[in-house]
Design an enzyme around this catalytic site. Structure first.
Site, PDB file in Angstrom:
ATOM      1  N   GLU A  61       0.834  -1.193   0.000  1.00  0.00           N
ATOM      2  CA  GLU A  61       0.000   0.000   0.000  1.00  0.00           C
ATOM      3  C   GLU A  61       0.874   1.251   0.000  1.00  0.00           C
ATOM      4  OE1 GLU A  61      -4.222  -1.130   1.874  1.00  0.00           O
ATOM      5  OE2 GLU A  61      -2.660  -0.845   3.355  1.00  0.00           O
ATOM      6  N   CYS A  81       3.524   8.534   0.674  1.00  0.00           N
ATOM      7  CA  CYS A  81       4.057   7.693   1.747  1.00  0.00           C
ATOM      8  C   CYS A  81       4.236   6.284   1.185  1.00  0.00           C
ATOM      9  CB  CYS A  81       3.052   7.715   2.903  1.00  0.00           C
ATOM     10  SG  CYS A  81       3.482   6.590   4.238  1.00  0.00           S
ATOM     11  N   CYS A 111       5.907  -6.455   7.897  1.00  0.00           N
ATOM     12  CA  CYS A 111       7.024  -5.981   8.719  1.00  0.00           C
ATOM     13  C   CYS A 111       7.285  -7.005   9.812  1.00  0.00           C
ATOM     14  CB  CYS A 111       6.688  -4.619   9.333  1.00  0.00           C
ATOM     15  SG  CYS A 111       8.080  -3.919  10.268  1.00  0.00           S
ATOM     16  N   CYS A 130       0.828  -1.382  15.844  1.00  0.00           N
ATOM     17  CA  CYS A 130       0.878  -1.162  14.398  1.00  0.00           C
ATOM     18  C   CYS A 130       0.217  -2.315  13.641  1.00  0.00           C
ATOM     19  CB  CYS A 130       2.335  -1.025  13.978  1.00  0.00           C
ATOM     20  SG  CYS A 130       2.578  -0.882  12.195  1.00  0.00           S
ATOM     21  N   GLU A 174      10.056  -1.848   7.690  1.00  0.00           N
ATOM     22  CA  GLU A 174      11.147  -1.138   8.356  1.00  0.00           C
ATOM     23  C   GLU A 174      12.274  -0.939   7.327  1.00  0.00           C
ATOM     24  OE1 GLU A 174      12.122   0.463  11.225  1.00  0.00           O
ATOM     25  OE2 GLU A 174      13.891   0.670   9.979  1.00  0.00           O
ATOM     26  N   ASN A 196      -3.828   5.812  16.120  1.00  0.00           N
ATOM     27  CA  ASN A 196      -4.879   5.467  15.155  1.00  0.00           C
ATOM     28  C   ASN A 196      -5.337   4.043  15.417  1.00  0.00           C
ATOM     29  OD1 ASN A 196      -4.829   7.899  13.569  1.00  0.00           O
ATOM     30  ND2 ASN A 196      -2.857   7.204  12.757  1.00  0.00           N
ATOM     31  N   CYS A 235      -1.303   6.530   9.671  1.00  0.00           N
ATOM     32  CA  CYS A 235      -0.106   5.868  10.203  1.00  0.00           C
ATOM     33  C   CYS A 235      -0.490   4.611  10.966  1.00  0.00           C
ATOM     34  CB  CYS A 235       0.618   6.767  11.202  1.00  0.00           C
ATOM     35  SG  CYS A 235       1.175   8.299  10.559  1.00  0.00           S
TER      36      CYS A 235
HETATM   37  N1  SAH Z   1       8.888   1.112  10.210  1.00  0.00           N
HETATM   38  C1  SAH Z   1       9.145   2.499  10.200  1.00  0.00           C
HETATM   39  C2  SAH Z   1       8.345   3.275   9.191  1.00  0.00           C
HETATM   40  C3  SAH Z   1       6.883   2.933   9.060  1.00  0.00           C
HETATM   41  S1  SAH Z   1       5.797   3.226  10.409  1.00  0.00           S
HETATM   42  C4  SAH Z   1       8.930   3.068  11.579  1.00  0.00           C
HETATM   43  O1  SAH Z   1       8.370   2.401  12.415  1.00  0.00           O
HETATM   44  O2  SAH Z   1       9.368   4.199  11.800  1.00  0.00           O
HETATM   45  C5  SAH Z   1       5.431   4.951  10.334  1.00  0.00           C
HETATM   46  C6  SAH Z   1       4.956   5.559  11.653  1.00  0.00           C
HETATM   47  O3  SAH Z   1       3.649   5.144  12.042  1.00  0.00           O
HETATM   48  C7  SAH Z   1       5.854   5.227  12.819  1.00  0.00           C
HETATM   49  O4  SAH Z   1       6.302   6.420  13.390  1.00  0.00           O
HETATM   50  C8  SAH Z   1       4.948   4.510  13.808  1.00  0.00           C
HETATM   51  O5  SAH Z   1       5.329   4.794  15.125  1.00  0.00           O
HETATM   52  C9  SAH Z   1       3.596   5.071  13.441  1.00  0.00           C
HETATM   53  N2  SAH Z   1       2.485   4.205  13.826  1.00  0.00           N
HETATM   54  C10 SAH Z   1       2.440   2.858  13.803  1.00  0.00           C
HETATM   55  N3  SAH Z   1       1.252   2.426  14.242  1.00  0.00           N
HETATM   56  C11 SAH Z   1       0.508   3.522  14.547  1.00  0.00           C
HETATM   57  C12 SAH Z   1      -0.818   3.719  15.013  1.00  0.00           C
HETATM   58  N4  SAH Z   1      -1.641   2.707  15.228  1.00  0.00           N
HETATM   59  N5  SAH Z   1      -1.233   4.996  15.212  1.00  0.00           N
HETATM   60  C13 SAH Z   1      -0.423   6.037  14.957  1.00  0.00           C
HETATM   61  N6  SAH Z   1       0.818   5.910  14.487  1.00  0.00           N
HETATM   62  C14 SAH Z   1       1.292   4.664  14.282  1.00  0.00           C
HETATM   63 FE1  SF4 Z   2       7.173  -2.130  11.436  1.00  0.00          FE
HETATM   64 FE2  SF4 Z   2       7.233   0.534  11.747  1.00  0.00          FE
HETATM   65 FE3  SF4 Z   2       4.944  -0.860  12.127  1.00  0.00          FE
HETATM   66 FE4  SF4 Z   2       6.954  -1.078  13.870  1.00  0.00          FE
HETATM   67  S1  SF4 Z   2       5.775   0.771  13.416  1.00  0.00           S
HETATM   68  S2  SF4 Z   2       5.764  -2.771  13.013  1.00  0.00           S
HETATM   69  S3  SF4 Z   2       8.715  -0.954  12.533  1.00  0.00           S
HETATM   70  S4  SF4 Z   2       6.054  -0.631  10.217  1.00  0.00           S
END
Ligand code: SAH
Ligand code: SF4
Length: 342
Positions: free
Chosen positions: A91, A104, A111, A118, A160, A288, A331
């Protein structure tokens, strides 16, 4: 097997062209048509004569991502589900803002990092994206939204990036040179894979860096983000203090606010302490929700209180409004075509 021209880097493409008995400048023409014009078939490269195109088509092709779904949020955010050559999907999210149009993009299918908050983590790890599959998300969406132009790139989709560093580095080279997007308009976000973070500046264009912090104690971060067990906060922050930042650049710290978990006044104070001495800006992201996450978003007053405390201590802290949550594009909500295993 025909060669996929997109899978070749610049040097390999030159080699291919010479191997075909063509002049070296043909490689530059190919690059221009594939990346700038975004052609999908060799037959469409009309600077080449018809017989040449026919010849090349026998031995080479240009891979493309196939858009399977396009969803538009009421706030203008759009999410694209794209099919890769082997049938896996990723996506990609387009986020229109006043002055910019940000894409994005994903760096992996799924991951492996297992962050508790997440949705991508719940998909699990499927595979790394190849360099051209990372770049192709931009080429594909750019073609679909023309004449609008993508101005900024964030590697904040699925995956990641620093668990796929080589492909990400090659993708960044192509994005900055062939797609001509300035490195100042690109941000790579990591959960904090410290060894890779330390070598990144030497092997990839110096794009902006964002770090997902999300907790201010090792005990909480260990629980929320298993990466912290390998690279605890002290190690991560040491690496960031040593990170070669360009003049006037800052490291972005992403901090998800989760109700009752990391949103207290003490958390805010500890955050200030941790970031002391680092040129930082803080993005506060109210959690979120997704199906079965077990976490909740704090109320607005708590979020604003947290922000105000950081600002009072001299930090730049912004609250990132969630965009596209009605289409699960915000996110942490990306899960591709996969069902969550909760
Ligand atoms: N793996 C990398 C990049 C992708 S995640 C990383 O973790 O930085 C992008 C962002 O989304 C990260 O900053 C993560 O902390 C945030 N994120 C993940 N799950 C989320 C959620 N449920 N609500 C808000 N932000 C979230
Ligand atoms: Fe992977 Fe980033 Fe989600 Fe963590 S927040 S599981 S590193 S995508």
């Amino acid at each position: 097997m025909p060669v996929n021209l997109k899978a070749l880097d610049e040097a390999q493409l030159k080699e291919f062209v010479l191997g075909e008995g063509l002049e070296p400048y043909r490689a530059l023409q190919l690059l221009g048509w594939i990346y700038e014009k975004g052609v999908q078939r060799i037959e469409d490269i009309t600077v080449f004569s018809k017989p040449l195109r026919e010849e090349l088509s026998k031995r080479a092709y240009i891979s493309c991502l196939e858009p399977l779904k396009r969803l538009k949020s009421k706030d203008g955010t759009e999410k694209f589900l794209l099919r890769l050559e082997d049938g896996e999907t990723v996506e990609t999210v387009l986020i229109p803002e006043e002055q910019r149009l940000t894409l994005c993009i994903s760096s992996q299918v799924g991951c492996a990092m297992g962050c508790r908050f997440c949705a991508t983590a719940k998909v699990g790890f499927r595979r790394n994206l190849l360099a051209h599959e990372i770049v192709d998300q931009i080429i594909t969406v750019q073609r679909l939204i023309a004449p609008r132009r993508i101005t900024n790139i964030v590697l904040m989709g699925m995956g990641e990036p620093l668990k796929n560093t080589e492909n990400v580095a090659e993708a960044l080279r192509r994005i900055t040179t062939l797609l001509r997007i300035s490195k100042r308009r690109i941000t790579l976000s990591t959960s904090g894979v410290v060894d890779e973070l330390r070598r990144l500046p030497d092997i990839a264009p110096r794009v902006n860096l964002a770090v997902s912090l999300n907790a201010t104690t090792n005990s909480l971060r260990d629980r929320l983000m298993p990466v912290n067990r390998a690279y605890p906060l002290e190690k991560l922050l040491d690496a960031l203090r040593a990170y070669p930042l360009e003049p006037r650049r800052r490291i972005t710290f992403e901090y998800i606010l989760i109700k009752g978990v990391n949103d207290s006044r003490d958390d805010a104070l500890r955050l200030c302490d941790l970031l002391r001495g680092i040129r930082a800006k803080i993005n506060l992201i109210p959690f979120n929700p997704f199906e079965g996450s077990g976490f909740e978003r704090p109320d607005e007053r708590t979020v604003e209180g947290f922000q105000n405390l950081l600002i009072k201590r001299g930090y730049t802290a912004v609250i990132r409004k969630s965009r596209g949550d009605d289409i699960s594009a915000a996110c942490g909500q990306l899960k591709g075509q996969y069902e969550l295993q909760v």
